[in-house]
Design a protein around this motif. Structure first.
Motif, PDB file in Angstrom:
ATOM      1  N   PRO A   1      65.583  45.646   7.540  1.00  0.00           N
ATOM      2  CA  PRO A   1      64.593  45.823   8.621  1.00  0.00           C
ATOM      3  C   PRO A   1      64.720  47.141   9.373  1.00  0.00           C
ATOM      4  CG  PRO A   1      65.553  43.601   8.676  1.00  0.00           C
ATOM      5  CD  PRO A   1      66.340  44.383   7.672  1.00  0.00           C
ATOM      6  N   VAL A   2      65.917  47.727   9.390  1.00  0.00           N
ATOM      7  CA  VAL A   2      66.098  48.958  10.157  1.00  0.00           C
ATOM      8  C   VAL A   2      65.258  50.104   9.581  1.00  0.00           C
ATOM      9  CG1 VAL A   2      68.075  49.843   8.878  1.00  0.00           C
ATOM     10  CG2 VAL A   2      67.866  50.354  11.310  1.00  0.00           C
ATOM     11  N   LEU A   3      64.843  49.975   8.308  1.00  0.00           N
ATOM     12  CA  LEU A   3      63.987  51.012   7.715  1.00  0.00           C
ATOM     13  C   LEU A   3      62.622  51.087   8.403  1.00  0.00           C
ATOM     14  CD1 LEU A   3      64.714  50.459   3.908  1.00  0.00           C
ATOM     15  CD2 LEU A   3      65.619  52.255   5.394  1.00  0.00           C
ATOM     16  N   ALA A   4      62.252  50.024   9.101  1.00  0.00           N
ATOM     17  CA  ALA A   4      60.957  50.016   9.792  1.00  0.00           C
ATOM     18  C   ALA A   4      61.059  50.548  11.217  1.00  0.00           C
ATOM     19  CB  ALA A   4      60.387  48.592   9.794  1.00  0.00           C
ATOM     20  N   THR A   5      62.227  51.059  11.591  1.00  0.00           N
ATOM     21  CA  THR A   5      62.419  51.512  12.969  1.00  0.00           C
ATOM     22  C   THR A   5      62.503  53.041  13.038  1.00  0.00           C
ATOM     23  OG1 THR A   5      64.832  51.595  12.910  1.00  0.00           O
ATOM     24  CG2 THR A   5      63.806  49.431  13.327  1.00  0.00           C
ATOM     25  N   GLU A   6      62.597  53.525  14.261  1.00  0.00           N
ATOM     26  CA  GLU A   6      62.682  54.972  14.453  1.00  0.00           C
ATOM     27  C   GLU A   6      64.045  55.534  14.053  1.00  0.00           C
ATOM     28  OE1 GLU A   6      61.426  56.172  18.315  1.00  0.00           O
ATOM     29  OE2 GLU A   6      59.316  55.716  17.876  1.00  0.00           O
ATOM     30  N   ALA A   7      64.985  54.645  13.678  1.00  0.00           N
ATOM     31  CA  ALA A   7      66.278  55.132  13.192  1.00  0.00           C
ATOM     32  C   ALA A   7      66.112  55.940  11.903  1.00  0.00           C
ATOM     33  CB  ALA A   7      67.221  53.952  12.947  1.00  0.00           C
ATOM     34  N   LEU A   8      65.044  55.697  11.184  1.00  0.00           N
ATOM     35  CA  LEU A   8      64.773  56.438   9.952  1.00  0.00           C
ATOM     36  C   LEU A   8      64.024  57.721  10.288  1.00  0.00           C
ATOM     37  CD1 LEU A   8      64.688  56.660   6.856  1.00  0.00           C
ATOM     38  CD2 LEU A   8      62.600  55.287   6.907  1.00  0.00           C
ATOM     39  N   GLU A   9      64.620  58.838   9.926  1.00  0.00           N
ATOM     40  CA  GLU A   9      63.999  60.134  10.230  1.00  0.00           C
ATOM     41  C   GLU A   9      63.000  60.504   9.133  1.00  0.00           C
ATOM     42  OE1 GLU A   9      66.705  63.286  11.072  1.00  0.00           O
ATOM     43  OE2 GLU A   9      67.691  62.217  12.711  1.00  0.00           O
ATOM     44  N   LEU A  10      61.732  60.179   9.379  1.00  0.00           N
ATOM     45  CA  LEU A  10      60.694  60.455   8.384  1.00  0.00           C
ATOM     46  C   LEU A  10      60.200  61.893   8.447  1.00  0.00           C
ATOM     47  CD1 LEU A  10      58.479  57.259   8.711  1.00  0.00           C
ATOM     48  CD2 LEU A  10      59.977  57.873   6.813  1.00  0.00           C
ATOM     49  N   GLY A  11      60.383  62.527   9.586  1.00  0.00           N
ATOM     50  CA  GLY A  11      59.882  63.887   9.729  1.00  0.00           C
ATOM     51  C   GLY A  11      58.363  63.924   9.787  1.00  0.00           C
ATOM     52  N   ARG A  12      57.864  65.139   9.903  1.00  0.00           N
ATOM     53  CA  ARG A  12      56.415  65.357  10.018  1.00  0.00           C
ATOM     54  C   ARG A  12      55.891  66.192   8.868  1.00  0.00           C
ATOM     55  NH1 ARG A  12      52.641  63.572  13.844  1.00  0.00           N
ATOM     56  NH2 ARG A  12      53.862  61.950  14.821  1.00  0.00           N
ATOM     57  N   SER A  13      56.779  66.966   8.251  1.00  0.00           N
ATOM     58  CA  SER A  13      56.377  67.757   7.089  1.00  0.00           C
ATOM     59  C   SER A  13      57.588  67.884   6.174  1.00  0.00           C
ATOM     60  CB  SER A  13      55.873  69.137   7.506  1.00  0.00           C
ATOM     61  OG  SER A  13      56.957  69.928   7.919  1.00  0.00           O
ATOM     62  N   LEU A  14      57.337  68.324   4.960  1.00  0.00           N
ATOM     63  CA  LEU A  14      58.366  68.318   3.926  1.00  0.00           C
ATOM     64  C   LEU A  14      59.651  69.010   4.378  1.00  0.00           C
ATOM     65  CD1 LEU A  14      58.266  67.310   0.899  1.00  0.00           C
ATOM     66  CD2 LEU A  14      58.295  69.728   0.326  1.00  0.00           C
ATOM     67  N   SER A  15      59.509  70.059   5.152  1.00  0.00           N
ATOM     68  CA  SER A  15      60.694  70.827   5.541  1.00  0.00           C
ATOM     69  C   SER A  15      61.591  70.060   6.500  1.00  0.00           C
ATOM     70  CB  SER A  15      60.267  72.159   6.165  1.00  0.00           C
ATOM     71  OG  SER A  15      59.426  71.901   7.272  1.00  0.00           O
ATOM     72  N   ASP A  16      61.102  68.950   7.039  1.00  0.00           N
ATOM     73  CA  ASP A  16      61.927  68.165   7.968  1.00  0.00           C
ATOM     74  C   ASP A  16      62.956  67.293   7.259  1.00  0.00           C
ATOM     75  OD1 ASP A  16      60.476  69.153  10.106  1.00  0.00           O
ATOM     76  OD2 ASP A  16      59.095  67.455  10.185  1.00  0.00           O
ATOM     77  N   VAL A  17      62.754  67.050   5.963  1.00  0.00           N
ATOM     78  CA  VAL A  17      63.641  66.117   5.241  1.00  0.00           C
ATOM     79  C   VAL A  17      64.320  66.883   4.109  1.00  0.00           C
ATOM     80  CG1 VAL A  17      63.788  63.947   3.980  1.00  0.00           C
ATOM     81  CG2 VAL A  17      62.066  64.220   5.772  1.00  0.00           C
ATOM     82  N   PRO A  18      65.669  66.913   4.113  1.00  0.00           N
ATOM     83  CA  PRO A  18      66.343  67.658   3.045  1.00  0.00           C
ATOM     84  C   PRO A  18      65.991  67.092   1.675  1.00  0.00           C
ATOM     85  CG  PRO A  18      67.917  66.875   4.721  1.00  0.00           C
ATOM     86  CD  PRO A  18      66.603  66.246   5.029  1.00  0.00           C
ATOM     87  N   GLY A  19      65.845  67.978   0.723  1.00  0.00           N
ATOM     88  CA  GLY A  19      65.506  67.554  -0.629  1.00  0.00           C
ATOM     89  C   GLY A  19      65.882  68.628  -1.628  1.00  0.00           C
ATOM     90  N   ALA A  20      66.031  68.246  -2.874  1.00  0.00           N
ATOM     91  CA  ALA A  20      66.384  69.202  -3.921  1.00  0.00           C
ATOM     92  C   ALA A  20      65.868  68.684  -5.263  1.00  0.00           C
ATOM     93  CB  ALA A  20      67.907  69.392  -3.995  1.00  0.00           C
ATOM     94  N   TRP A  21      65.660  69.615  -6.177  1.00  0.00           N
ATOM     95  CA  TRP A  21      65.330  69.252  -7.547  1.00  0.00           C
ATOM     96  C   TRP A  21      66.595  68.842  -8.279  1.00  0.00           C
ATOM     97  CZ3 TRP A  21      60.612  68.466  -9.280  1.00  0.00           C
ATOM     98  CH2 TRP A  21      59.532  69.080  -8.627  1.00  0.00           C
ATOM     99  N   LEU A  22      66.489  67.739  -8.967  1.00  0.00           N
ATOM    100  CA  LEU A  22      67.609  67.187  -9.715  1.00  0.00           C
ATOM    101  C   LEU A  22      67.255  67.231 -11.204  1.00  0.00           C
ATOM    102  CD1 LEU A  22      70.274  65.630  -8.994  1.00  0.00           C
ATOM    103  CD2 LEU A  22      68.926  63.533  -9.203  1.00  0.00           C
ATOM    104  N   ALA A  23      68.186  67.710 -12.035  1.00  0.00           N
ATOM    105  CA  ALA A  23      67.957  67.680 -13.480  1.00  0.00           C
ATOM    106  C   ALA A  23      67.997  66.233 -13.968  1.00  0.00           C
ATOM    107  CB  ALA A  23      69.028  68.489 -14.198  1.00  0.00           C
ATOM    108  N   LEU A  24      67.135  65.903 -14.914  1.00  0.00           N
ATOM    109  CA  LEU A  24      67.180  64.601 -15.579  1.00  0.00           C
ATOM    110  C   LEU A  24      67.542  64.841 -17.041  1.00  0.00           C
ATOM    111  CD1 LEU A  24      64.068  62.767 -14.073  1.00  0.00           C
ATOM    112  CD2 LEU A  24      66.391  62.915 -13.187  1.00  0.00           C
ATOM    113  N   PRO A  25      68.838  64.740 -17.370  1.00  0.00           N
ATOM    114  CA  PRO A  25      69.246  65.041 -18.752  1.00  0.00           C
ATOM    115  C   PRO A  25      68.535  64.121 -19.748  1.00  0.00           C
ATOM    116  CG  PRO A  25      71.159  64.951 -17.289  1.00  0.00           C
ATOM    117  CD  PRO A  25      69.993  64.418 -16.518  1.00  0.00           C
ATOM    118  N   GLY A  26      68.008  64.728 -20.792  1.00  0.00           N
ATOM    119  CA  GLY A  26      67.266  63.952 -21.779  1.00  0.00           C
ATOM    120  C   GLY A  26      65.935  63.448 -21.258  1.00  0.00           C
TER     121      GLY A  26
END
Lengths: 390, 390
Positions: free
Chosen positions: A316-341
């Motif tokens: 249930p905590v995922l439905a609260t403000e404890a989750l930092e959703l951000g407002r635009s892509l740059s607000d949430v860290p992310g990276a490209w991950l290789a998918l071997p095969g």
């Protein structure tokens, strides 16, 4: 060989961090392109296994590589994440993590995998949760009444491992060049040493053509593209963009890692980092972007949002403000991950591309089998047949 | 009921094709938004099952809808494409296709599914191929030595079925409005009648608010977006962009349909149309684009190119100029396909969105189960309990 120490007396390698330091090619035998965790570990093991080879590790940024998947990797070791035939190898990685790299934030931390149905190895969730007083009230045991416990799991900082590997490699004689972009060209590697102008443009200061006998392409998710674009080698590998949003619920060194429906909740820095499930590759040309939740723009890609919405009853905590959703892509860290095969469950691998070039890929299981795969390639290049996990 | 004839005496419905024809809302009971094959079939069956309901079918373009998946659908009926529990329903669809829509290009055409390994129901490929003299030399039986044969398969033109459904619906009293964009709004549907200016801009000529008791959202891959954006109903459906490149190898009315590794080679217009395998949804925000093949730009998306490259040994003609790869995306026909339930194997379905709105989705299995699913929704709206395939 497995202690990270090397008895061969070698002077430390040279480090070129900026273009003010003059560079002349000493005639490298091996160049490792990319100083993320896979490339740095390969360089480290190469110094152990083949100290006679003149070795250069380079990266377009720093050590460890800042833009790749290493910095954002969850750093969760559990041998339940390895296929049964890979478990011995995974345990060798665990031993390396415990002993070979100094302080990499290693913490024994049980992994609790929660299920809606009873499965092999599960037990009732509610009494299991009661064993972890440091675990905040995150899970509804009614929605996920069964759980499997891996008490041998641990967490660590993959970026710290990459840093230690790179530093040890240099200490034992590898050279390191930062801020240098490498392109595979016919007969060698073109290295552009980069600098930043007064107007904040990244420009090429000078170019060198290196002709090592072997090149390790350890560019993470960009590696398969380099193989195809630079060498014309078509591979079946793919990539996915994974974000790691923050969940502001207290955690401590005793808080277990939780996993439900493929989502990992990794205690980190006093809160949690969410590690979303990767369902499949992203198509070529996909540009990550924030999705909308009931009309409101967020910084999380839509597919991850959907997965979190589907888990809101059970967590249930995922439905609260404890989750930092951000407002635009740059607000949430992310990276490209290789998918071997091309697979979201592909294990780390290396692949000979021809002409002395090798592709080294980490991907979703690099926390568990990345170090051993880097070792395996180093041993292959060194002509060493033994693998310490056998 | 299954003949497409209706004995109830109804005057034909009205058709608004352009904004010069004045429109006044007669008070519709049901509006079907989208005149692709699903919406047109739903309108057709509604006229059969509930002739008392005042019915409007509308589309942003023509009949059948030009921009959706209907026109590019493979039109391959094989009950091996339906789950065992759906086979009776699939056979009812087959009977409808044979009898209810006039000339829809129906051709009995065996389906040959080729395999690298022996599986249940397979036989050796080479002697099987010899039974089809009209099949050009496309397959290497050494690479795909096992094959399953469905002799009951047939091909047809889904666009012709949609056209016939729409025409029959109008003949039996449904109204039809073309070049009209519909948006679900609180309490009804806002309809914008579109026209084209001297400068080729599409503009709204006039707007009407309709208040039918029931709305069927049959917008194909755009339907789930409309449900979420207009009604705030979050669904688990997704979409994928599928292209249908041309293979210029001669075919005739006696050439079987071939399938290998999920790729369907559908004889059509004297050659073949390739229907690529859909592996999974495309992420939100993905913009289709042509991929490169060994550096040369093509009009085919990269993932489809990779699948074709992987098949070149088994189907050598794919490596020749007979395959129209194009130079940019606009060279290769393609359309967004709904993936019901988010799955590339999701069967057609309808879903109540609340407030009298229903979502109707075709997707990858619409050739086999689309008509019956449209019937099922029409019967639901008509309060009819029987289904003719039971």
């Amino acid at each position: 060989m497995s202690t990270g120490q090397n008895d061969t007396a070698h002077a430390a390698g040279r480090v070129w961090a900026h273009v003010g330091q003059a560079f002349a090619d000493p005639g490298y035998d091996v160049v490792v392109v990319g100083a993320g965790r896979m490339g740095a570990a390969c360089a480290h093991f190469l110094r152990q296994l083949a100290p006679a080879l003149r070795l250069l590790l380079l990266d377009e940024g720093g050590l460890p590589s800042e833009d790749g998947a290493t910095i954002l990797a969850p750093g969760v070791w559990s041998d339940t994440d390895a296929a049964p035939e890979d478990r011995a190898e995974a345990r060798w990685v665990r031993e390396q993590l415990r002993t070979a790299f100094g302080d990499v934030g290693l913490e024994p931390r049980p992994l609790l995998t929660l299920h809606a149905q009873e499965e092999a190895g599960t037990q009732p969730t509610a009494p299991l949760l009661a064993r972890f007083p440091a675990l905040p009230d995150l899970i509804d045991p009614g929605a996920l009444p069964w759980a499997a416990l891996d008490e041998q799991a641990l967490t660590y900082r993959p970026g710290a491992v990459a840093l230690s590997c790179g530093q040890q490699a240099v200490r034992h004689g590898a050279d390191l060049m930062l801020n240098a972009r490498a392109t595979l060209v016919s007969g060698g590697i073109q290295v552009e040493r980069l600098t930043v102008t007064n107007t904040h443009q990244v420009v090429t200061h000078e170019t060198h053509l290196l002709r090592p006998a072997q090149v390790v392409v350890a560019l993470g998710a960009a590696g398969p593209y380099a193989a195809e674009h630079d060498l014309g080698v078509h591979t079946a590998h793919a990539r996915a963009y994974r974000q790691a949003p923050r969940l502001n619920v207290p955690s401590s060194a005793h808080t277990p890692v939780l996993r439900a429906a493929g989502l990992t909740l990794r205690p980190q820095n006093g809160g949690f980092t969410l590690v979303p499930h990767i369902h499949h590759r992203d198509p070529h040309g996909y540009v990550p972007q924030g999705g909308h939740l009931t009309g409101v723009p967020t910084g999380l890609r839509r597919e991850t949002l959907e997965d979190l919405v589907a888990l809101m009853d059970a967590v249930p905590v995922l439905a609260t403000e404890a989750l930092e959703l951000g407002r635009s892509l740059s607000d949430v860290p992310g990276a490209w991950l290789a998918l071997p095969g091309g697979s979201a469950r592909g294990r780390p691998l290396h692949q000979h591309l021809g002409g002395g070039a090798w592709l080294l890929l980490g991907g979703p299981q690099a926390d568990v089998l990345g170090l051993s795969t880097a070792y395996d390639l180093a041993a292959t290049l060194a002509g060493v047949a033994d693998r310490p996990w056998h």
